[in-house]
Design an enzyme around this catalytic site. Structure first.
Site, mmCIF file in Angstrom:
data_model
loop_
_atom_site.group_PDB
_atom_site.id
_atom_site.type_symbol
_atom_site.label_atom_id
_atom_site.label_comp_id
_atom_site.label_asym_id
_atom_site.label_seq_id
_atom_site.Cartn_x
_atom_site.Cartn_y
_atom_site.Cartn_z
ATOM 1 N N ASP A 1 -4.104 9.015 4.908
ATOM 2 C CA ASP A 1 -3.345 9.877 3.999
ATOM 3 C C ASP A 1 -4.122 11.180 3.826
ATOM 4 O O ASP A 1 -4.935 11.339 2.915
ATOM 5 C CB ASP A 1 -3.164 9.180 2.651
ATOM 6 C CG ASP A 1 -2.200 9.930 1.742
ATOM 7 O OD1 ASP A 1 -1.518 10.853 2.233
ATOM 8 O OD2 ASP A 1 -2.138 9.601 0.543
ATOM 9 N N LYS B 1 -3.096 4.282 8.902
ATOM 10 C CA LYS B 1 -2.439 5.573 8.742
ATOM 11 C C LYS B 1 -3.163 6.330 7.630
ATOM 12 O O LYS B 1 -3.037 5.989 6.458
ATOM 13 C CB LYS B 1 -0.954 5.397 8.405
ATOM 14 C CG LYS B 1 -0.197 6.710 8.312
ATOM 15 C CD LYS B 1 1.283 6.480 8.029
ATOM 16 C CE LYS B 1 2.044 7.794 8.012
ATOM 17 N NZ LYS B 1 1.580 8.704 6.947
ATOM 18 N N LYS C 1 1.421 2.108 18.229
ATOM 19 C CA LYS C 1 1.829 2.948 19.356
ATOM 20 C C LYS C 1 1.839 2.108 20.621
ATOM 21 O O LYS C 1 0.943 1.275 20.838
ATOM 22 C CB LYS C 1 0.858 4.129 19.539
ATOM 23 C CG LYS C 1 0.799 5.080 18.356
ATOM 24 C CD LYS C 1 -0.244 6.166 18.572
ATOM 25 C CE LYS C 1 -0.351 7.069 17.350
ATOM 26 N NZ LYS C 1 -1.437 8.075 17.498
ATOM 27 N N CYS D 1 38.288 7.841 -8.376
ATOM 28 C CA CYS D 1 39.242 8.542 -9.222
ATOM 29 C C CYS D 1 40.349 9.120 -8.359
ATOM 30 O O CYS D 1 40.097 9.704 -7.302
ATOM 31 C CB CYS D 1 38.528 9.657 -9.984
ATOM 32 S SG CYS D 1 39.630 10.842 -10.777
ATOM 33 N N CYS E 1 40.526 16.572 -11.551
ATOM 34 C CA CYS E 1 39.346 15.949 -12.134
ATOM 35 C C CYS E 1 38.222 16.975 -12.127
ATOM 36 O O CYS E 1 37.827 17.455 -11.057
ATOM 37 C CB CYS E 1 38.936 14.720 -11.325
ATOM 38 S SG CYS E 1 37.413 13.938 -11.905
ATOM 39 N N TYR F 1 -6.932 10.979 16.557
ATOM 40 C CA TYR F 1 -6.142 9.828 16.990
ATOM 41 C C TYR F 1 -5.085 10.163 18.034
ATOM 42 O O TYR F 1 -4.381 9.286 18.516
ATOM 43 C CB TYR F 1 -5.463 9.147 15.799
ATOM 44 C CG TYR F 1 -4.642 10.077 14.921
ATOM 45 C CD1 TYR F 1 -3.447 10.626 15.364
ATOM 46 C CD2 TYR F 1 -5.073 10.400 13.640
ATOM 47 C CE1 TYR F 1 -2.699 11.474 14.567
ATOM 48 C CE2 TYR F 1 -4.334 11.242 12.830
ATOM 49 C CZ TYR F 1 -3.152 11.777 13.297
ATOM 50 O OH TYR F 1 -2.409 12.626 12.502
ATOM 51 N N GLU G 1 -3.573 1.021 14.102
ATOM 52 C CA GLU G 1 -4.670 1.718 13.431
ATOM 53 C C GLU G 1 -4.210 2.139 12.038
ATOM 54 O O GLU G 1 -3.009 2.291 11.785
ATOM 55 C CB GLU G 1 -5.092 2.953 14.229
ATOM 56 C CG GLU G 1 -3.967 3.961 14.398
ATOM 57 C CD GLU G 1 -4.322 5.075 15.368
ATOM 58 O OE1 GLU G 1 -5.366 5.718 15.147
ATOM 59 O OE2 GLU G 1 -3.545 5.293 16.322
ATOM 60 N N CYS H 1 38.504 12.361 -16.278
ATOM 61 C CA CYS H 1 39.862 12.899 -16.411
ATOM 62 C C CYS H 1 40.891 11.837 -16.793
ATOM 63 O O CYS H 1 42.087 12.155 -16.918
ATOM 64 C CB CYS H 1 40.286 13.592 -15.124
ATOM 65 S SG CYS H 1 40.527 12.478 -13.719
ATOM 66 N N ASP I 1 7.711 7.596 -3.169
ATOM 67 C CA ASP I 1 9.018 8.210 -3.395
ATOM 68 C C ASP I 1 9.469 8.996 -2.181
ATOM 69 O O ASP I 1 10.637 8.947 -1.770
ATOM 70 C CB ASP I 1 8.962 9.141 -4.607
ATOM 71 C CG ASP I 1 8.799 8.384 -5.912
ATOM 72 O OD1 ASP I 1 9.036 7.166 -5.912
ATOM 73 O OD2 ASP I 1 8.429 9.015 -6.912
ATOM 74 N N TYR I 2 8.536 9.763 -1.618
ATOM 75 C CA TYR I 2 8.880 10.585 -0.455
ATOM 76 C C TYR I 2 9.286 9.697 0.720
ATOM 77 O O TYR I 2 10.296 9.950 1.383
ATOM 78 C CB TYR I 2 7.681 11.452 -0.074
ATOM 79 C CG TYR I 2 7.924 12.331 1.125
ATOM 80 C CD1 TYR I 2 8.614 13.538 0.991
ATOM 81 C CD2 TYR I 2 7.480 11.958 2.383
ATOM 82 C CE1 TYR I 2 8.860 14.341 2.091
ATOM 83 C CE2 TYR I 2 7.718 12.754 3.492
ATOM 84 C CZ TYR I 2 8.401 13.948 3.338
ATOM 85 O OH TYR I 2 8.641 14.746 4.443
ATOM 86 N N CYS J 1 39.078 6.960 -14.627
ATOM 87 C CA CYS J 1 37.998 7.931 -14.471
ATOM 88 C C CYS J 1 37.490 8.375 -15.844
ATOM 89 O O CYS J 1 38.289 8.789 -16.695
ATOM 90 C CB CYS J 1 38.491 9.142 -13.684
ATOM 91 S SG CYS J 1 37.287 10.489 -13.572
ATOM 92 N N LYS K 1 4.621 1.038 6.714
ATOM 93 C CA LYS K 1 4.141 1.476 5.408
ATOM 94 C C LYS K 1 3.870 0.280 4.482
ATOM 95 O O LYS K 1 4.513 -0.764 4.586
ATOM 96 C CB LYS K 1 5.162 2.417 4.755
ATOM 97 C CG LYS K 1 5.514 3.635 5.598
ATOM 98 C CD LYS K 1 4.305 4.489 5.950
ATOM 99 C CE LYS K 1 3.774 5.271 4.778
ATOM 100 N NZ LYS K 1 4.636 6.371 4.352
#
Length: 711
Positions: A137, A135, A307, A454, A460, A243, A133, A439, A52-53, A436, A331
């Site tokens: 965690d 990564k 790298k 809108c 609104c 590293y 290499e 409104c 998520d991050y 909308c 990732k």
């Protein structure tokens, strides 16, 4: 109403965002990522999964790449980590500890390599080696050695300053306290982590003792290193992979791979899976091999880091604000799941954008229970892209469908596909509203826009409240005690309707203001007094923040800073906006000459001042708007506006721009009366002609390099 007006642009695909929606979304992402950083780095209590991050930062970077002029001053791409905890002493890093840019596909990695070649002006067949290499965690750590002795250890913190964990670092077996044959000054950087077997054994001991157990090895490692009692750290099975490096009195080697090998010879553990790759194909093959071993490594990894191997080329490429240009993290992919779409709801944002949200039967994706997903816009629901071409082979999305959900694009997941074999009989295509839902004003989709909006404006309620929230957001006025919930309550009760009302509360309520506020639910006399003091404290504000706070479409923090830096003062800017209403005027041409300001942005700001000029002026009269200042250095081009044109032969245009900006110069895209110098290569063309007509100094590339001491 509040539940229907929160978070709008986040449900729209980056490719379909308008500039105004991008401003709104970047503000949301900045706030959410800042809170996640504080929880992850400062409190060892993350509330987002790693996927998520990463998705949040990926979305932020994608929006900034599409709208480079909208980058916020507090953008996640401009910061690293979080503030160091007050419980530890602070150590300022001699060289900043940076984060890494992320890639999520093979194409991202190919573009990373191609971008390096473009920046350096290298041909496609020129040799270019990279290291690859795992990564790790874990928790980033910097170790400083002087004359071979470990003198201090610091966490990354915010990249500039970290927590002093020297006593704890000395308790980690993988960290030598003395080195032989090292440079006189050597900062070794790496990752503190915990192996899976050690993590399980630690949690078992914690449970037996009735103590807190840890959610995952990363949290356990971070919590163990950040102990006030080193004896606790000593009892925890922490490990360390080296590293990288920071401050050096002498180079370790000429290449990344040889430098890491030297760290290993000095006594540090380095990752045995590190490889040198000669091309993109080899990089991706290494990624595939490491991913295949992921489950059996015995420690957590979440990707592969590439790298550039040549350290001299790394130096030429240099750094962005928080990431090096010569490295990227590839990732691992996100997870997928199928669930039922129970409903489609429409939310209305600050600029009137109508954004559809899928309400799902809860399903676990990547270890998190998901019940909402973005549907982007009406085209996406209908099974077509913004140009009308089919997506998902033309399959539309309907209430009752079984849909495939993934988490790669945002903290609120996305829908990837539809299972037509499970579509309920009698289901009907979704009809996107033409009015909308807040409104009932007409919702219009302008030509070329993927979003329906809108037309109600400030009548609104959704737009009015969201605009006030933007005004008090952290990057704008940032009034302590007046957040989104308080804005909603004050608006609902008629206390504030426009931004100016915030600064007239005292006049309108008089001596009874504190009494009226303290009697509201959730308020007391102390908090009421603090709020009004905070409002008074914000009557003085920098020009750029004032402009951003106005919530003008297409005007983000970066563009607000550009405008503030160009005009300098509020009176000068206000007068220019009045004159520039005539598009044939000198003032209008001057507005367009600002690098990063195009016709769309110019029209937006002029329209705002034309429609709301009286309200803006009344607000400004309540404030002291500070003059904009530009950072200065002692370089010969500091504070000057430069334009590059023609073909540069000794460096690429991107490298020249980066060098100029690093020296304190502003690089513009066109020549104007504000230009101080034109650097012209062969084929300069019309810009050189215009510069000569305006009396702007023109020099060639050799003179430019001599001027900055790089000849």
């Amino acid at each position: 109403m509040a539940g229907k007006t929160d978070r709008t642009a986040d449900r729209i695909d980056v490719a379909d965002l308008t500039q105004d929606q991008a401003v709104e979304e970047l503000a949301r992402l900045s706030d959410l990522i800042a809170r996640a950083d504080a929880a992850y780095h400062g409190e060892d209590a993350p509330f987002l999964s790693d996927g998520d991050y990463d998705a949040l930062r990926q979305r932020n970077a994608a929006i900034e790449a599409r709208f480079p002029g909208l980058q916020r001053d507090d953008s996640p791409s401009l910061r690293v980590g979080s503030e160091p905890a007050a419980a530890f002493g602070k150590i300022r890093h001699a060289k900043r500890m940076l984060s890494l840019a992320n890639g999520f596909s093979d194409d991202d990695i190919a573009e990373f390599v191609a971008g390096i070649r473009r920046f350096l002006g290298l041909a496609e067949d020129a040799p270019l080696a990279f290291t690859a290499e795992p990564k790790i965690d874990g928790l980033s750590l910097s170790l400083r050695y002087e004359d071979g002795q470990l003198v201090h250890a610091a966490t990354r913190g915010d990249g500039e300053t970290g927590e002093d964990v020297t006593a704890n670092a000395r308790e980690i077996p993988d960290i030598p306290t003395a080195l032989t044959g090292a440079p006189a000054i050597l900062e070794v950087r790496g990752e503190v982590y915990m192996a899976h077997d050690d993590f399980e054994a630690l949690n078992a001991r914690q449970a037996e003792q009735g103590a807190k157990t840890f959610a995952n090895p990363r949290n356990a490692a971070a919590g163990s290193l950040r102990q006030l009692d080193p004896a606790i750290t000593r009892a925890r099975p922490l490990r360390f992979f080296a590293y990288a490096w920071g401050d050096l009195s002498a180079p370790l080697a000429a290449t990344q791979s040889d430098a890491v090998a030297r760290l290993h010879k000095l006594g540090f553990q380095t990752n045995p899976l590190m490889q040198t790759c000669e091309n993109v194909h080899a990089m991706l093959a290494t990624y595939a091999r490491i991913e295949a071993q992921r489950a059996t490594l015995g420690y957590d990894i979440d990707g592969v880091v590439y790298k550039l191997d040549d350290l001299a080329l790394q130096d030429r490429l240099g750094l962005r604000s928080t990431t090096p240009r010569w490295a990227i993290a590839h990732k691992f992919p996100a997870e997928l799941a199928w669930t039922r779409l129970d409903a489609i709801e429409i939310q209305v944002g600050r600029t009137g954008a109508l954004s559809p949200v899928a309400r799902l039967s809860p399903v676990t994706v990547g270890g998190v229970v998901v019940s909402n997903a973005t549907l982007h816009n009406e085209d996406y629901i209908a099974g077509r892209d913004s140009k009308g071409a089919p997506i998902r082979e033309g399959r539309d999305i309907r209430v009752g469908d079984w849909v495939q959900v993934y988490r790669a694009g945002d903290v609120i997941p996305k829908i990837r596909d539809v299972d037509l074999s499970k579509r309920p009989e009698g289901s009907a295509p979704y009809e996107f509203p033409q009015t909308c839902p807040e409104c009932a004003s007409p919702a219009i989709r302008e030509p070329g826009d993927s979003v329906r909006r809108c037309t109600g404006g400030l009548i609104c309620p959704a737009q009015a409240v969201e605009r006030l929230k933007h005004f008090v957001s952290r990057a704008a006025f940032d009034i302590e005690g007046l957040g989104a919930k308080q804005v909603e309550a004050f608006w609902r009760d008629g206390w504030i309707a426009t931004p100016r009302d915030i600064f007239t509360l005292q006049d309108r309520f008089g001596p009874g203001q504190v009494r009226q506020l303290k009697n509201r639910e959730g308020w007391g006399e102390t908090s009421a007094k603090k709020l009004f003091e905070a409002i008074e404290d914000k009557r003085k504000i920098p020009l750029s923040r004032f402009l951003f706070a106005l919530g003008i479409r297409h005007i983000g923090e970066t563009s607000a800073a550009l405008l503030a830096g160009h005009y300098g003062t509020w009176p000068a800017l206000r007068a220019a906006m009045a004159e520039a209403q005539d598009t044939g005027s000198v003032a209008y041409g001057d507005l367009l000459s600002i690098d990063g300001v195009g016709p769309v942005m110019a029209r937006a700001i002029l329209a705002a001042f034309e429609a709301e000029g009286d309200e803006i002026d009344a607000l400004a009269a309540c404030l002291t708007i500070e003059e904009a200042t530009r950072a200065r250095t002692d370089s010969p081009v500091a504070g000057k506006t430069l334009v590059f044109t023609g073909t540069l032969e000794r460096m690429t245009r991107a490298e020249a721009k980066a060098r100029a900006e690093a020296l304190g110069a502003k690089v513009a895209g066109s020549v104007s009366a504000k230009t101080d110098m034109l650097i012209a290569g062969p084929g300069a063309g019309s810009k050189a002609t215009k510069a000569a007509a305006l009396g702007v100094q023109v020099i060639d590339e050799d003179a430019w390099l001599a001027l900055i001491g790089a000849a």
